[in-house]
Design a protein around this motif. Structure first.
Motif, PDB file in Angstrom:
ATOM      1  N   LEU A 134     -12.413   0.448   1.735  1.00  0.00           N
ATOM      2  CA  LEU A 134     -13.455  -0.365   2.377  1.00  0.00           C
ATOM      3  C   LEU A 134     -13.313  -0.321   3.901  1.00  0.00           C
ATOM      4  CD1 LEU A 134     -13.488  -3.549   0.082  1.00  0.00           C
ATOM      5  CD2 LEU A 134     -15.267  -1.793   0.230  1.00  0.00           C
ATOM      6  N   ARG A 135     -12.083  -0.388   4.378  1.00  0.00           N
ATOM      7  CA  ARG A 135     -11.846  -0.380   5.825  1.00  0.00           C
ATOM      8  C   ARG A 135     -12.303   0.943   6.438  1.00  0.00           C
ATOM      9  NH1 ARG A 135      -6.876  -1.219   5.667  1.00  0.00           N
ATOM     10  NH2 ARG A 135      -6.960  -3.504   5.860  1.00  0.00           N
ATOM     11  N   GLU A 136     -11.945   2.055   5.778  1.00  0.00           N
ATOM     12  CA  GLU A 136     -12.326   3.362   6.303  1.00  0.00           C
ATOM     13  C   GLU A 136     -13.848   3.520   6.303  1.00  0.00           C
ATOM     14  OE1 GLU A 136     -11.382   8.121   5.589  1.00  0.00           O
ATOM     15  OE2 GLU A 136     -10.504   6.607   4.279  1.00  0.00           O
ATOM     16  N   ALA A 137     -14.495   3.064   5.228  1.00  0.00           N
ATOM     17  CA  ALA A 137     -15.954   3.168   5.148  1.00  0.00           C
ATOM     18  C   ALA A 137     -16.618   2.316   6.225  1.00  0.00           C
ATOM     19  CB  ALA A 137     -16.436   2.737   3.755  1.00  0.00           C
ATOM     20  N   ALA A 138     -16.070   1.122   6.468  1.00  0.00           N
ATOM     21  CA  ALA A 138     -16.644   0.230   7.480  1.00  0.00           C
ATOM     22  C   ALA A 138     -16.484   0.826   8.878  1.00  0.00           C
ATOM     23  CB  ALA A 138     -15.986  -1.142   7.398  1.00  0.00           C
ATOM     24  N   ARG A 139     -15.337   1.457   9.142  1.00  0.00           N
ATOM     25  CA  ARG A 139     -15.111   2.063  10.456  1.00  0.00           C
ATOM     26  C   ARG A 139     -16.067   3.225  10.688  1.00  0.00           C
ATOM     27  NH1 ARG A 139      -8.888   2.708  12.214  1.00  0.00           N
ATOM     28  NH2 ARG A 139      -9.967   3.076  14.175  1.00  0.00           N
ATOM     29  N   LYS A 140     -16.329   3.992   9.643  1.00  0.00           N
ATOM     30  CA  LYS A 140     -17.262   5.109   9.770  1.00  0.00           C
ATOM     31  C   LYS A 140     -18.677   4.615  10.062  1.00  0.00           C
ATOM     32  CE  LYS A 140     -14.778   8.490   6.951  1.00  0.00           C
ATOM     33  NZ  LYS A 140     -14.765   9.270   5.687  1.00  0.00           N
ATOM     34  N   ARG A 141     -18.938   3.358   9.672  1.00  0.00           N
ATOM     35  CA  ARG A 141     -20.256   2.775   9.914  1.00  0.00           C
ATOM     36  C   ARG A 141     -20.290   1.937  11.195  1.00  0.00           C
ATOM     37  NH1 ARG A 141     -19.912   4.496   5.330  1.00  0.00           N
ATOM     38  NH2 ARG A 141     -21.687   4.976   3.982  1.00  0.00           N
ATOM     39  N   GLY A 142     -19.273   2.079  12.016  1.00  0.00           N
ATOM     40  CA  GLY A 142     -19.313   1.459  13.332  1.00  0.00           C
ATOM     41  C   GLY A 142     -18.502   0.194  13.504  1.00  0.00           C
ATOM     42  N   MET A 143     -17.748  -0.222  12.476  1.00  0.00           N
ATOM     43  CA  MET A 143     -16.953  -1.437  12.621  1.00  0.00           C
ATOM     44  C   MET A 143     -15.773  -1.190  13.559  1.00  0.00           C
ATOM     45  SD  MET A 143     -14.778  -3.641   9.809  1.00  0.00           S
ATOM     46  CE  MET A 143     -13.317  -2.598   9.870  1.00  0.00           C
ATOM     47  N   ARG A 144     -15.618  -2.063  14.542  1.00  0.00           N
ATOM     48  CA  ARG A 144     -14.444  -2.030  15.419  1.00  0.00           C
ATOM     49  C   ARG A 144     -13.383  -2.921  14.796  1.00  0.00           C
ATOM     50  NH1 ARG A 144     -17.503  -2.021  20.344  1.00  0.00           N
ATOM     51  NH2 ARG A 144     -17.780  -4.238  20.023  1.00  0.00           N
ATOM     52  N   THR A 145     -12.196  -2.397  14.565  1.00  0.00           N
ATOM     53  CA  THR A 145     -11.130  -3.224  14.005  1.00  0.00           C
ATOM     54  C   THR A 145     -10.598  -4.172  15.073  1.00  0.00           C
ATOM     55  OG1 THR A 145      -9.361  -1.700  14.596  1.00  0.00           O
ATOM     56  CG2 THR A 145     -10.457  -1.344  12.465  1.00  0.00           C
ATOM     57  N   LEU A 146      -9.786  -5.130  14.637  1.00  0.00           N
ATOM     58  CA  LEU A 146      -9.162  -6.062  15.578  1.00  0.00           C
ATOM     59  C   LEU A 146      -8.344  -5.309  16.624  1.00  0.00           C
ATOM     60  CD1 LEU A 146      -8.026  -8.777  13.026  1.00  0.00           C
ATOM     61  CD2 LEU A 146      -9.699  -9.118  14.846  1.00  0.00           C
ATOM     62  N   ARG A 147      -7.634  -4.258  16.196  1.00  0.00           N
ATOM     63  CA  ARG A 147      -6.832  -3.468  17.136  1.00  0.00           C
ATOM     64  C   ARG A 147      -7.740  -2.753  18.136  1.00  0.00           C
ATOM     65  NH1 ARG A 147      -1.683  -1.119  17.434  1.00  0.00           N
ATOM     66  NH2 ARG A 147      -1.040  -3.199  16.749  1.00  0.00           N
ATOM     67  N   ASP A 148      -8.864  -2.200  17.645  1.00  0.00           N
ATOM     68  CA  ASP A 148      -9.800  -1.510  18.541  1.00  0.00           C
ATOM     69  C   ASP A 148     -10.362  -2.475  19.591  1.00  0.00           C
ATOM     70  OD1 ASP A 148      -9.459   0.814  17.087  1.00  0.00           O
ATOM     71  OD2 ASP A 148     -11.199   0.456  15.798  1.00  0.00           O
ATOM     72  N   THR A 149     -10.762  -3.668  19.145  1.00  0.00           N
ATOM     73  CA  THR A 149     -11.308  -4.664  20.073  1.00  0.00           C
ATOM     74  C   THR A 149     -10.238  -5.115  21.056  1.00  0.00           C
ATOM     75  OG1 THR A 149     -12.734  -5.435  18.273  1.00  0.00           O
ATOM     76  CG2 THR A 149     -12.617  -6.810  20.220  1.00  0.00           C
ATOM     77  N   GLY A 150      -9.014  -5.243  20.563  1.00  0.00           N
ATOM     78  CA  GLY A 150      -7.906  -5.613  21.445  1.00  0.00           C
ATOM     79  C   GLY A 150      -7.669  -4.574  22.525  1.00  0.00           C
ATOM     80  N   LEU A 151      -7.776  -3.302  22.166  1.00  0.00           N
ATOM     81  CA  LEU A 151      -7.618  -2.223  23.146  1.00  0.00           C
ATOM     82  C   LEU A 151      -8.673  -2.326  24.246  1.00  0.00           C
ATOM     83  CD1 LEU A 151      -6.801   0.936  20.996  1.00  0.00           C
ATOM     84  CD2 LEU A 151      -5.424   0.004  22.851  1.00  0.00           C
ATOM     85  N   LEU A 152      -9.908  -2.612  23.852  1.00  0.00           N
ATOM     86  CA  LEU A 152     -10.977  -2.754  24.841  1.00  0.00           C
ATOM     87  C   LEU A 152     -10.698  -3.935  25.772  1.00  0.00           C
ATOM     88  CD1 LEU A 152     -14.131  -2.030  22.640  1.00  0.00           C
ATOM     89  CD2 LEU A 152     -13.018  -0.508  24.289  1.00  0.00           C
ATOM     90  N   ALA A 153     -10.141  -5.023  25.206  1.00  0.00           N
ATOM     91  CA  ALA A 153      -9.800  -6.186  26.029  1.00  0.00           C
ATOM     92  C   ALA A 153      -8.694  -5.843  27.026  1.00  0.00           C
ATOM     93  CB  ALA A 153      -9.367  -7.350  25.142  1.00  0.00           C
ATOM     94  N   ILE A 154      -7.762  -4.971  26.610  1.00  0.00           N
ATOM     95  CA  ILE A 154      -6.712  -4.505  27.527  1.00  0.00           C
ATOM     96  C   ILE A 154      -7.330  -3.673  28.647  1.00  0.00           C
ATOM     97  CG2 ILE A 154      -4.710  -2.981  27.739  1.00  0.00           C
ATOM     98  CD1 ILE A 154      -3.964  -3.769  24.854  1.00  0.00           C
ATOM     99  N   TYR A 155      -8.204  -2.747  28.269  1.00  0.00           N
ATOM    100  CA  TYR A 155      -8.833  -1.882  29.270  1.00  0.00           C
ATOM    101  C   TYR A 155      -9.699  -2.685  30.243  1.00  0.00           C
ATOM    102  CZ  TYR A 155      -7.488   1.913  26.081  1.00  0.00           C
ATOM    103  OH  TYR A 155      -6.777   2.781  25.285  1.00  0.00           O
TER     104      TYR A 155
END
Length: 588
Positions: free
Chosen positions: A548-569
């Motif tokens: 489910l996680r992989e399918a959601a990411r392929k459909r544009g879902m940003r994971t908590l880690r991805d969003t955290g990286l953007l907050a760092i940047y």
């Protein structure tokens, strides 16, 4: 025009704009401009005039007081007699920002000054406390603060005015009455306990700790008795900080004092108790939710600080990125369906849900909430406190909600299959339902609901989205500086140096403003999983969380880690914060 010269009879009941005109604080053009703004965005005229910079909060409060028919309290008059000041306990006067002015014992009438016409709770509390008729007058906020400091000395709401906690603890150590509590344990009789709870040093210590915690924007205050010590700790931005500990002997007295303030039974020391302490700090209501737990060495007490002035119930201020805000607002416009917010305790789920409901809150919409506990009371929403001990469960409450003709329903938490089934039923009958679940991320929420016994076909027919969130600490703006992270720190984020080439990283240098932590405040990071036809098909097949996680990411879902990286940047938070709050999920 001096405030004391206003004819309140001419101002009572008038529109606030008209009152301010009579006070000669605004012009007609300024009021007209405020009315135009009100037509566009709504809101009180007084607040709009403050936002436009034409008046300050103090002037607005005076105008509201005159509108309510309150006389002006001239605090420059001669000293208030001691017998009048004695009518209101110091902690009540300072916490509620109320000053006694005149007292007629024969007529049982007490005249008090307030800084806010909206402070009805203080007048009601005083009426109950004194048994007198309470006559309220409106006062200049700054002058009232100065008068409280003048007349109540060490017990004003300012921690600085109260002196240091260390000085007070030294005074407690030398107090003969409190010294008698040493080694008494559970053998303290009720009368002694009551006397200790009312002892002036104990009252001052509790007041000082509460006011300092609120001033420092603490979310929780802990009073913890151990075998040989008594600890006091604050939780600020998610971390606990220890204060100077008072003598172990006064643990029972402090616990009893807090229980008195929360209207709990001080004679009951064997069972847990819950209560609330309502305060008014700087004209803003603050609720302290009190939880008392009996332990081996006395009663452990935790106070949750519910300060509306520090909580922004606005989707734009939660930390959501622009595309996530648009996505969430699209979900809020759905006519029915279920939206679940997930995350551990203290991750900000309640604030997110309140912000969503606050945006939907309108006279044309009926919103019902079932909560345990109700943290903030919001005008326009019907809120119900869950009480499991008398059978008022989430499931039972939700079942009766459907007979109340709601448009939107909030279920504080989905704990069992029955609650989940009724939430599905509510969604299928045309209601938009919000709720929370305790899971690590958005995809694992599906497994949690299926584990409760939910049928997949019911889930895919109603569930619209799952929002997972965490809170990370913001870098202190006062001491923020750029730096180059080590290769080891980048590895923690599963990043190579060449992947971050050209990016700037920030951290807090640590200063007095952030108490030497390098952080000030917290912000949310989010993961939004939408359910489309493919995701629903996977759920129907009971696919694993990883699929489910992989399918959601392929459909544009940003994971908590991805969003955290953007907050760092973006320079909002640090590598250490994101690593501590999120898990890297390798879906390759």
């Amino acid at each position: 025009m001096a405030a004391s010269s206003y004819d309140v009879k001419q101002l009572k009941g008038r529109a606030v704009g008209r009152v301010l005109l009579k006070m000669e604080k605004v012009t007609r053009d300024q009021v007209t401009q405020a009315i135009d703004v009100q037509k566009q965005r709504g809101g009180p005229i007084g607040q709009i005039l403050v936002d436009l910079g034409y008046i300050d909060d103090n002037t607005r409060n005076l105008a509201l007081g005159f509108q309510a028919g309150m006389e002006y309290a001239d605090l420059t008059s001669p000293d208030i007699p001691a017998e009048v000041l004695a009518q209101i306990p110091a902690h009540v006067a300072t916490s509620n920002k109320v000053l006694p002015l005149e007292c007629d014992q024969r007529a049982k009438r007490l005249v008090v000054a307030l800084a806010s016409a909206d402070n009805f709770r203080a007048a009601d509390d005083l009426r109950t406390l004194t048994g007198f008729e309470i006559i309220t007058r409106i006062a200049d906020g700054d002058r009232l603060e100065a008068a409280l400091a003048k007349y109540y000395g060490l017990e004003t709401a300012s921690a600085g005015a109260m002196g240091s906690i260390g000085d007070l603890i030294n005074e407690i150590v030398g107090d003969e009455q409190l010294a008698q509590l040493e080694h008494r344990g559970d053998s303290i009789d009720l009368d002694t306990l009551k006397g200790a709870a009312e002892a002036n040093p104990v009252k001052r210590l509790v007041n000082m700790v509460l006011m300092q915690a609120i001033k420092d924007r603490a979310s929780d205050i802990h009073f913890e008795p151990f075998e040989d010590e008594f600890k006091m700790r604050y939780r600020i931005d998610g971390l606990l900080y220890e204060m100077l500990p008072p003598p172990r002997s006064i643990a029972a007295a402090v616990a009893s004092r807090i229980k008195v303030m929360a209207h709990l039974n001080i004679a009951e020391r064997r069972m847990p108790q819950d209560g609330r302490i309502p305060l008014t700090i700087n004209n803003a209501p603050v609720d302290l939710r009190v939880a008392v737990l009996p332990t081996m060495f006395g009663e452990s007490i935790v106070l949750r600080v519910l300060d509306r002035s520090q909580v922004q119930l606005d989707l734009d201020r939660l930390g959501l990125r622009e595309d996530d805000i648009r996505l969430l607002r699209q979900l809020l416009q759905r006519p029915n369906g279920i939206v679940i917010v997930t995350g551990p305790t203290g991750s900000g789920k309640t604030t997110t849900l309140y912000s969503a409901l606050n945006e939907l809150n309108d006279v044309t919409v009926k919103i019902l909430t079932a909560e345990d506990p109700v943290e903030y009371d919001i005008d326009g929403m019907i809120q119900v406190q869950i009480k499991d001990d008398i059978g008022l469960t989430f499931a039972r409450c939700l079942r009766h909600f459907l007979r109340q003709d709601p448009d939107i329903v909030l279920v504080g938490e989905v704990r069992d299959l029955e609650t989940c089934e009724i939430a599905v039923q509510a969604s299928l009958t045309g209601h938009l339902v919000f709720s929370t679940v305790h899971t690590n991320d958005a995809p694992s929420t599906i497994a949690r609901l299926l584990d409760l016994g939910m049928e997949p076909f019911k889930l895919i027919a109603t569930l619209e989205a799952v929002v997972a969130q965490r809170l990370v600490r913001r870098i202190c703006p006062r001491c923020k500086e750029a730096y180059t992270p080590t290769e080891e720190a980048l590895i923690e984020l599963n990043l190579a140096p060449d992947q971050v080439a050209g990016r700037t990283f920030f951290r807090g240098r640590r200063c007095d403003a952030c108490r030497g932590t390098g952080y000030s405040g917290r912000v949310g990071i989010f993961e939004i999983m939408l359910l489309d036809d493919h995701m629903r098909e996977l759920i129907m097949k009971r696919s694993s969380t990883n699929v489910l996680r992989e399918a959601a990411r392929k459909r544009g879902m940003r994971t908590l880690r991805d969003t955290g990286l953007l907050a760092i940047y973006d320079g909002v938070t640090t590598i250490e914060e994101v690593v501590s709050q999120t898990i890297y999920e390798d879906t390759e």
